[in-house]
Design a protein around this motif. Structure first.
Motif, PDB file in Angstrom:
ATOM      1  N   GLN A  73       0.828  -1.200   0.000  1.00  0.00           N
ATOM      2  CA  GLN A  73       0.000   0.000   0.000  1.00  0.00           C
ATOM      3  C   GLN A  73       0.867   1.257   0.000  1.00  0.00           C
ATOM      4  O   GLN A  73       0.598   2.214  -0.724  1.00  0.00           O
ATOM      5  N   LYS A  74       1.904   1.236   0.798  1.00  0.00           N
ATOM      6  CA  LYS A  74       2.755   2.431   0.905  1.00  0.00           C
ATOM      7  C   LYS A  74       3.539   2.681  -0.382  1.00  0.00           C
ATOM      8  O   LYS A  74       3.714   3.816  -0.802  1.00  0.00           O
ATOM      9  N   VAL A  75       4.036   1.613  -0.983  1.00  0.00           N
ATOM     10  CA  VAL A  75       4.846   1.794  -2.189  1.00  0.00           C
ATOM     11  C   VAL A  75       3.967   2.228  -3.364  1.00  0.00           C
ATOM     12  O   VAL A  75       4.319   3.135  -4.113  1.00  0.00           O
ATOM     13  N   VAL A  76       2.814   1.604  -3.492  1.00  0.00           N
ATOM     14  CA  VAL A  76       1.971   1.909  -4.652  1.00  0.00           C
ATOM     15  C   VAL A  76       1.254   3.256  -4.492  1.00  0.00           C
ATOM     16  O   VAL A  76       1.220   4.049  -5.428  1.00  0.00           O
ATOM     17  N   PHE A  77       0.731   3.517  -3.307  1.00  0.00           N
ATOM     18  CA  PHE A  77      -0.135   4.700  -3.172  1.00  0.00           C
ATOM     19  C   PHE A  77       0.500   5.879  -2.437  1.00  0.00           C
ATOM     20  O   PHE A  77      -0.063   6.943  -2.387  1.00  0.00           O
ATOM     21  N   HIS A  78       1.675   5.664  -1.858  1.00  0.00           N
ATOM     22  CA  HIS A  78       2.315   6.767  -1.125  1.00  0.00           C
ATOM     23  C   HIS A  78       3.729   7.056  -1.618  1.00  0.00           C
ATOM     24  O   HIS A  78       4.454   7.802  -0.979  1.00  0.00           O
ATOM     25  N   LYS A  79       4.124   6.377  -2.669  1.00  0.00           N
ATOM     26  CA  LYS A  79       5.457   6.586  -3.234  1.00  0.00           C
ATOM     27  C   LYS A  79       6.570   6.346  -2.218  1.00  0.00           C
ATOM     28  O   LYS A  79       7.644   6.959  -2.284  1.00  0.00           O
ATOM     29  N   MET A  80       6.344   5.481  -1.277  1.00  0.00           N
ATOM     30  CA  MET A  80       7.408   5.140  -0.338  1.00  0.00           C
ATOM     31  C   MET A  80       8.449   4.304  -1.075  1.00  0.00           C
ATOM     32  O   MET A  80       8.102   3.486  -1.936  1.00  0.00           O
ATOM     33  N   SER A  81       9.710   4.514  -0.758  1.00  0.00           N
ATOM     34  CA  SER A  81      10.717   3.689  -1.433  1.00  0.00           C
ATOM     35  C   SER A  81      10.718   2.309  -0.766  1.00  0.00           C
ATOM     36  O   SER A  81      10.484   2.199   0.442  1.00  0.00           O
ATOM     37  N   PRO A  82      10.965   1.262  -1.537  1.00  0.00           N
ATOM     38  CA  PRO A  82      10.880  -0.095  -0.977  1.00  0.00           C
ATOM     39  C   PRO A  82      11.743  -0.282   0.274  1.00  0.00           C
ATOM     40  O   PRO A  82      11.320  -0.929   1.227  1.00  0.00           O
ATOM     41  N   SER A  83      12.934   0.314   0.274  1.00  0.00           N
ATOM     42  CA  SER A  83      13.811   0.088   1.436  1.00  0.00           C
ATOM     43  C   SER A  83      13.228   0.702   2.715  1.00  0.00           C
ATOM     44  O   SER A  83      13.469   0.199   3.811  1.00  0.00           O
ATOM     45  N   GLU A  84      12.434   1.754   2.570  1.00  0.00           N
ATOM     46  CA  GLU A  84      11.826   2.372   3.765  1.00  0.00           C
ATOM     47  C   GLU A  84      10.808   1.451   4.427  1.00  0.00           C
ATOM     48  O   GLU A  84      10.502   1.613   5.609  1.00  0.00           O
ATOM     49  N   THR A  85      10.283   0.506   3.676  1.00  0.00           N
ATOM     50  CA  THR A  85       9.262  -0.373   4.266  1.00  0.00           C
ATOM     51  C   THR A  85       9.856  -1.270   5.347  1.00  0.00           C
ATOM     52  O   THR A  85       9.126  -1.843   6.150  1.00  0.00           O
ATOM     53  N   LEU A  86      11.181  -1.362   5.341  1.00  0.00           N
ATOM     54  CA  LEU A  86      11.836  -2.166   6.385  1.00  0.00           C
ATOM     55  C   LEU A  86      11.513  -1.613   7.768  1.00  0.00           C
ATOM     56  O   LEU A  86      11.554  -2.329   8.766  1.00  0.00           O
ATOM     57  N   PHE A  87      11.167  -0.329   7.825  1.00  0.00           N
ATOM     58  CA  PHE A  87      10.929   0.315   9.119  1.00  0.00           C
ATOM     59  C   PHE A  87       9.443   0.458   9.450  1.00  0.00           C
ATOM     60  O   PHE A  87       9.087   1.095  10.429  1.00  0.00           O
ATOM     61  N   LEU A  88       8.600  -0.122   8.634  1.00  0.00           N
ATOM     62  CA  LEU A  88       7.166  -0.042   8.930  1.00  0.00           C
ATOM     63  C   LEU A  88       6.844  -0.868  10.171  1.00  0.00           C
ATOM     64  O   LEU A  88       7.325  -2.000  10.309  1.00  0.00           O
ATOM     65  N   GLU A  89       6.027  -0.296  11.013  1.00  0.00           N
ATOM     66  CA  GLU A  89       5.583  -1.057  12.176  1.00  0.00           C
ATOM     67  C   GLU A  89       4.452  -1.985  11.763  1.00  0.00           C
ATOM     68  O   GLU A  89       3.743  -1.719  10.799  1.00  0.00           O
ATOM     69  N   SER A  90       4.307  -3.043  12.548  1.00  0.00           N
ATOM     70  CA  SER A  90       3.220  -3.973  12.277  1.00  0.00           C
ATOM     71  C   SER A  90       1.881  -3.229  12.423  1.00  0.00           C
ATOM     72  O   SER A  90       1.706  -2.420  13.320  1.00  0.00           O
ATOM     73  N   THR A  91       0.963  -3.511  11.522  1.00  0.00           N
ATOM     74  CA  THR A  91      -0.330  -2.836  11.568  1.00  0.00           C
ATOM     75  C   THR A  91      -1.181  -3.466  12.658  1.00  0.00           C
ATOM     76  O   THR A  91      -1.317  -4.687  12.701  1.00  0.00           O
ATOM     77  N   ASN A  92      -1.738  -2.645  13.544  1.00  0.00           N
ATOM     78  CA  ASN A  92      -2.604  -3.234  14.568  1.00  0.00           C
ATOM     79  C   ASN A  92      -4.030  -2.716  14.477  1.00  0.00           C
ATOM     80  O   ASN A  92      -4.843  -2.969  15.348  1.00  0.00           O
ATOM     81  N   LYS A  93      -4.296  -1.968  13.413  1.00  0.00           N
ATOM     82  CA  LYS A  93      -5.657  -1.481  13.188  1.00  0.00           C
ATOM     83  C   LYS A  93      -6.009  -1.725  11.732  1.00  0.00           C
ATOM     84  O   LYS A  93      -5.115  -1.868  10.906  1.00  0.00           O
ATOM     85  N   ILE A  94      -7.285  -1.700  11.462  1.00  0.00           N
ATOM     86  CA  ILE A  94      -7.678  -1.725  10.062  1.00  0.00           C
ATOM     87  C   ILE A  94      -7.460  -0.320   9.509  1.00  0.00           C
ATOM     88  O   ILE A  94      -8.002   0.642  10.044  1.00  0.00           O
ATOM     89  N   CYS A  95      -6.647  -0.214   8.488  1.00  0.00           N
ATOM     90  CA  CYS A  95      -6.357   1.095   7.902  1.00  0.00           C
ATOM     91  C   CYS A  95      -7.160   1.257   6.623  1.00  0.00           C
ATOM     92  O   CYS A  95      -7.027   0.460   5.704  1.00  0.00           O
ATOM     93  N   ARG A  96      -7.965   2.298   6.599  1.00  0.00           N
ATOM     94  CA  ARG A  96      -8.773   2.529   5.407  1.00  0.00           C
ATOM     95  C   ARG A  96      -8.242   3.739   4.671  1.00  0.00           C
ATOM     96  O   ARG A  96      -8.021   4.787   5.270  1.00  0.00           O
ATOM     97  N   GLU A  97      -8.063   3.571   3.417  1.00  0.00           N
ATOM     98  CA  GLU A  97      -7.529   4.661   2.610  1.00  0.00           C
ATOM     99  C   GLU A  97      -8.473   4.899   1.446  1.00  0.00           C
ATOM    100  O   GLU A  97      -8.871   3.956   0.772  1.00  0.00           O
ATOM    101  N   ASP A  98      -8.788   6.146   1.237  1.00  0.00           N
ATOM    102  CA  ASP A  98      -9.707   6.487   0.161  1.00  0.00           C
ATOM    103  C   ASP A  98      -8.895   6.903  -1.057  1.00  0.00           C
ATOM    104  O   ASP A  98      -8.214   7.911  -1.020  1.00  0.00           O
TER     105      ASP A  98
END
Ligand code: GTP
Length: 306
Positions: A80-105
């Motif tokens: 989701q972050k790479v496709v819709f937020h232009k996050m670079s793939p290497s930055e995803t290494l620092f994503l925290e585990s999701t503990n909520k349902i995240c809704r994005e419009d």
């Protein structure tokens, strides 16, 4: 070939996007404390101020949902972050585990308009108090992410459970299986994995006499364009005007001498439609690279002309 603006919000991750960088509408959802599993357990169907109502998409404006499901750490939020937020793939290494349902419009254009719901891997969404019927009823696509670098036996059984439950509620859902993190695999190995997963998932459905459920499989990685291509196909299935768009692009290429035409959502690099000639990855990648330059301010009239 076309421009559009992106829209994003998501919660539960370490970083925060630079909001609305592409000039898109931004539906605030982050500070919704009820936006988690417990809200469903409490039967909360009302959206509070500035948040999306849980029953949105079921009444009023029809905006299909795309659910991102799969085991923990399979890569859902990263996608989701790479496709819709232009996050670079290497930055995803620092994503925290999701503990909520995240809704994005995501409302990039009249064609690209849907909600993405990113589910935490650890929740038991088959808890009797969890209103999965409501969720699946408004769902257009269920993307199930399988980590191909991990043992996928558990993922397959969760896939089966998820798909069969969802199908009971809504037979119109497109079931999309992303065999993810294939960047570490050789081409042969990728094909082998895909065949093995396809066969096992098919056998499980056959055992349950549910062969009629169709699963589509994609080999994906956030480290190349495969994730954008796969998401393009997922989104295209949600666009009722797709045949018309394809026809228009066919007419366009036959009259312009252009070899291949894509209709792009430039923010996400999803292609909304293409002409009916086959897509080859290098051409798609080239167009994506041109869009990246275009978005940074250089005008490519050839790509933006349509
Ligand atoms: N090699 C590789 N790693 C990936 C890919 N996609 C995601 N990852 C990594 O996988 C890890 C988990 O990613 P997340 O996006 O947090 O996974 P998740 O499914 O959202 O996890 P939960 O929130 O716990 O459910 C991160 O370290 C990512 O960098 C990929 O395509 N290739």
């Amino acid at each position: 070939m076309t421009t559009s603006e992106g829209v994003a919000n998501c919660c539960g991750t370490a970083e925060r996007e630079d909001e609305d960088t592409a000039g898109g509408r931004y539906d605030e959802d982050d500070d919704d404390d009820d936006d988690d599993f417990s809200a469903f357990a409490e039967g909360g169907l009302e959206g509070g101020d500035g948040v999306l109502g849980y029953n949105e998409g079921l009444s009023g404006e029809v905006k299909p949902r795309v659910l991102l499901m799969g085991l923990r750490r399979s890569g859902k939020s990263s996608i989701q972050k790479v496709v819709f937020h232009k996050m670079s793939p290497s930055e995803t290494l620092f994503l925290e585990s999701t503990n909520k349902i995240c809704r994005e419009d995501v409302s990039s254009s009249s064609f690209v308009s849907f909600q993405i719901w990113d589910f935490p891997g650890q929740i038991d969404f088959f808890d009797p108090t969890f209103d999965y019927e409501m969720i699946f009823r408004g769902t257009g696509a269920l993307v199930f992410v399988i980590d191909s670098q991990d043992d996928y036996v558990e993922a397959l059984s969760r896939l089966h459970l998820t798909v069969t439950r969802a199908y009971k509620v809504n037979r119109d859902i497109n079931f999309e299986v992303f065999i993810h993190k294939v960047d570490g695999l050789s081409d042969d190995h990728k094909i082998q994995k895909q065949e093995d997963i396809r066969k096992r998932a098919g056998d499980d459905l056959a055992d349950a006499r549910l062969e009629r459920i169709h699963l589509s499989f994609y080999l994906t990685s956030i480290y190349d364009h495969s994730i954008f291509e796969a998401f393009s196909k997922v989104v295209q299935k949600l666009i009722p005007q797709l045949p018309t768009l394809e026809n228009l692009l066919n007419i366009f290429i036959s009259n312009s001498g252009i070899e291949k035409a894509f209709l792009f959502d430039v923010v996400s690099k999803i292609y909304v439609a293409t002409d009916s000639s086959p897509v080859d990855m290098p051409t798609y990648e080239l167009c994506c690279d041109m869009i990246d330059v275009d978005v940074q301010g250089v005008l490519f009239t050839g790509v933006s002309a349509l």
